[in-house]
Design a protein around this motif. Structure first.
Motif, mmCIF file in Angstrom:
data_model
loop_
_atom_site.group_PDB
_atom_site.id
_atom_site.type_symbol
_atom_site.label_atom_id
_atom_site.label_comp_id
_atom_site.label_asym_id
_atom_site.label_seq_id
_atom_site.Cartn_x
_atom_site.Cartn_y
_atom_site.Cartn_z
ATOM 1 N N UNK A 139 0.829 -1.204 0.000
ATOM 2 C CA UNK A 139 0.000 0.000 0.000
ATOM 3 C C UNK A 139 0.868 1.261 0.000
ATOM 4 N N UNK A 140 1.931 1.260 0.800
ATOM 5 C CA UNK A 140 2.852 2.401 0.813
ATOM 6 C C UNK A 140 3.506 2.586 -0.556
ATOM 7 N N UNK A 141 3.851 1.480 -1.206
ATOM 8 C CA UNK A 141 4.504 1.556 -2.515
ATOM 9 C C UNK A 141 3.586 2.199 -3.548
ATOM 10 N N UNK A 142 2.299 1.830 -3.531
ATOM 11 C CA UNK A 142 1.347 2.426 -4.467
ATOM 12 C C UNK A 142 1.175 3.916 -4.172
ATOM 13 N N UNK A 143 1.105 4.267 -2.890
ATOM 14 C CA UNK A 143 0.987 5.684 -2.521
ATOM 15 C C UNK A 143 2.187 6.472 -3.021
ATOM 16 N N UNK A 144 3.392 5.900 -2.861
ATOM 17 C CA UNK A 144 4.610 6.587 -3.301
ATOM 18 C C UNK A 144 4.686 6.666 -4.821
ATOM 19 N N UNK A 145 4.236 5.607 -5.503
ATOM 20 C CA UNK A 145 4.293 5.577 -6.966
ATOM 21 C C UNK A 145 3.390 6.635 -7.584
ATOM 22 N N UNK A 146 2.350 7.021 -6.870
ATOM 23 C CA UNK A 146 1.424 8.019 -7.389
ATOM 24 C C UNK A 146 2.036 9.418 -7.420
ATOM 25 N N UNK A 147 3.027 9.658 -6.586
ATOM 26 C CA UNK A 147 3.587 11.010 -6.484
ATOM 27 C C UNK A 147 4.356 11.433 -7.738
ATOM 28 N N UNK A 148 5.226 10.577 -8.323
ATOM 29 C CA UNK A 148 5.854 10.978 -9.590
ATOM 30 C C UNK A 148 4.834 11.242 -10.693
ATOM 31 N N UNK A 149 3.738 10.458 -10.670
ATOM 32 C CA UNK A 149 2.688 10.697 -11.659
ATOM 33 C C UNK A 149 2.059 12.068 -11.448
ATOM 34 N N UNK A 150 1.873 12.458 -10.184
ATOM 35 C CA UNK A 150 1.308 13.777 -9.887
ATOM 36 C C UNK A 150 2.233 14.885 -10.380
ATOM 37 N N UNK A 151 3.543 14.718 -10.153
ATOM 38 C CA UNK A 151 4.511 15.707 -10.623
ATOM 39 C C UNK A 151 4.488 15.783 -12.146
ATOM 40 N N UNK A 152 4.401 14.614 -12.786
ATOM 41 C CA UNK A 152 4.356 14.584 -14.246
ATOM 42 C C UNK A 152 3.146 15.305 -14.803
ATOM 43 N N UNK A 153 1.992 15.121 -14.157
ATOM 44 C CA UNK A 153 0.779 15.817 -14.592
ATOM 45 C C UNK A 153 0.936 17.322 -14.420
ATOM 46 N N UNK A 154 1.492 17.721 -13.289
ATOM 47 C CA UNK A 154 1.680 19.142 -13.006
ATOM 48 C C UNK A 154 2.609 19.795 -14.015
ATOM 49 N N UNK A 155 3.651 19.067 -14.422
ATOM 50 C CA UNK A 155 4.645 19.614 -15.337
ATOM 51 C C UNK A 155 4.287 19.417 -16.806
ATOM 52 N N UNK A 156 3.550 18.334 -17.104
ATOM 53 C CA UNK A 156 3.353 17.981 -18.509
ATOM 54 C C UNK A 156 2.016 18.342 -19.107
ATOM 55 N N UNK A 157 0.979 18.491 -18.278
ATOM 56 C CA UNK A 157 -0.346 18.813 -18.793
ATOM 57 C C UNK A 157 -0.548 20.327 -18.744
ATOM 58 N N UNK A 158 -0.858 20.955 -19.871
ATOM 59 C CA UNK A 158 -1.034 22.415 -19.872
ATOM 60 C C UNK A 158 -2.221 22.837 -19.031
#
Length: 404
Positions: free
Chosen positions: A160-179
């Protein structure tokens, strides 16, 4: 394909891992929280129900929000739900976190499907969907076996911790990559991207919901649900087939799951190149082969090599046909630009919830652990029987554009 599509696929990978990972964690969860394995299995049902209800609900709520804000919010809530689940010692609280995670997952996928369609030209939506869904297929190849291994080594909470942590790079990617705004330039991709918004520029919510009265949309949603039900009916019960009919040890279960996942990645990739312009070819080719494959798998299940080969091909055919039908949902829901993704998500998850329930009823019959494979065959047969007289209707709208 634009870079933001792959960033969205990373989030789908984390969410797909979460959706499927409980299959290998239920005994550990049941023991730790002092409940039966059957009770722990309700966590799977909670997630499926949350996905079905959450897709239209979350998409409806998010339709007035910018796309990037919606996607980012859903990913962060998803991550927080897993962190809360990892720390609780209460089964009701864990159950609640699964419902919240499912709602966030459903909302994200509904918005992401619409976003993916808006990032490409109108005739490449199938390829965009293939990239997005590759996150789910890679989750079955790497995420689910990896989660099971991590749970075995460090306990279910670590997964469960691993899935929570894996979501954070995706959040950063959305913030940086989606206009954030229509026409804003993506610094990573270079050229300006199309608008990525869920704000309804045209139809009101009532008008978008009215699209659900269109027979052609309902037809492709039904077919997508039936094919996905067949996929999950067989996939969910592969483990007892491996250890029972095939007579192999438990260590072979991840191998078979990886083969199915690898096949699904191949299937969704190939279909992504065909589903925009030649959906009829996918339907008429993959459909009959998928129908033949499930009974064949039941017949040869005692032969490990044949089992491995057919599992790979069934994964490929299932996702090729399923992703093509879901692409058709996006095309047919052209009049619902902010809700189309939720209709596709709901169809997928109705199948994901119904398939295992139908398959479970066959386990007590004379065919035993092979029953789910026969159930999958019947579900595909039903889908083909419905689609045959309607084939021209299904593919007639292939050039329909999703409203941008």
């Amino acid at each position: 394909m634009p870079l933001p599509l792959y960033l969205l696929a990373l989030a789908v990978f984390a969410m797909g891992t979460s959706e499927f990972m409980l299959a290998g964690l239920l005994p550990d969860i049941a023991s730790d929280l002092d409940v039966t394995v059957g009770t722990a299995g309700l966590l799977t049902s909670a997630f499926a129900i949350g996905m079905i209800a959450g897709a239209p609900l979350m998409a409806g709520l998010a339709r007035h929000w910018p796309g990037r804000s919606s996607l980012l919010g859903f990913v962060l809530v998803f991550s927080a739900a897993h962190a809360a689940g990892a720390t609780t010692s209460s089964f009701p609280v864990l159950f609640a976190t699964r419902v919240v995670a499912a709602l966030a997952n459903a909302g994200f996928l509904a918005v992401a499907l619409t976003t993916a369609a808006s990032l490409v030209s109108a005739d490449r939506k199938g390829r965009a969907l293939a990239v997005l869904l590759s996150g789910t297929t890679v989750a079955t190849i790497a995420g689910v076996p990896g989660g099971a291994a991590l749970g075995a080594l460090l306990g279910w909470r670590a997964t469960f911790w691993a899935v929570a942590a894996l979501s954070l790079p995706a959040a950063v990617g959305i913030l940086k990559g989606i206009p954030a705004r229509p026409g804003q330039e993506d610094p990573a991709a270079g050229p300006a991207l199309p608008a990525v918004r869920t704000e309804p520029a045209g139809p009101a919510l009532r008008a978008e919901l009215a699209q659900l009265t269109r027979p052609r949309l309902l037809l492709v949603m039904l077919l997508g649900a039936l094919v996905n039900a067949a996929t999950f009916a067989g996939f969910t019960f592969l483990a007892p087939i491996v250890t029972g009919a095939a007579g192999l040890g438990e260590l072979w279960i991840p191998v078979v799951l990886v083969l199915f996942g690898a096949g699904s990645l191949v299937g969704v990739t190939v279909a992504g190149r065909l589903s925009d312009h030649r959906p009829g070819l996918v339907l008429t080719t993959a459909g009959p082969l998928l129908l033949l494959g499930w009974p064949a798998l039941a017949v040869v299940a005692e032969e490990p090599v044949a089992l491995f080969v057919l599992v790979f091909f069934q994964g490929a055919l299932s996702f090729a046909l399923g992703s093509t039908l879901i692409t058709r949902v996006l095309y047919e829901a052209a009049g619902a630009p902010t809700m189309a993704g939720s209709y596709a998500t709901a169809a997928l998850n109705v199948g994901a919830a119904a398939g295992p329930l139908i398959a479970a009823t066959t386990l007590g019959t004379s065919v035993g652990t092979l029953g789910p494979l026969w159930a999958s065959a019947l579900l595909v047969a039903l889908a083909l029987l419905i689609s045959l007289p309607c084939r021209r209707v299904i593919v007639a709208g292939r050039k329909t554009e999703v409203v941008e």
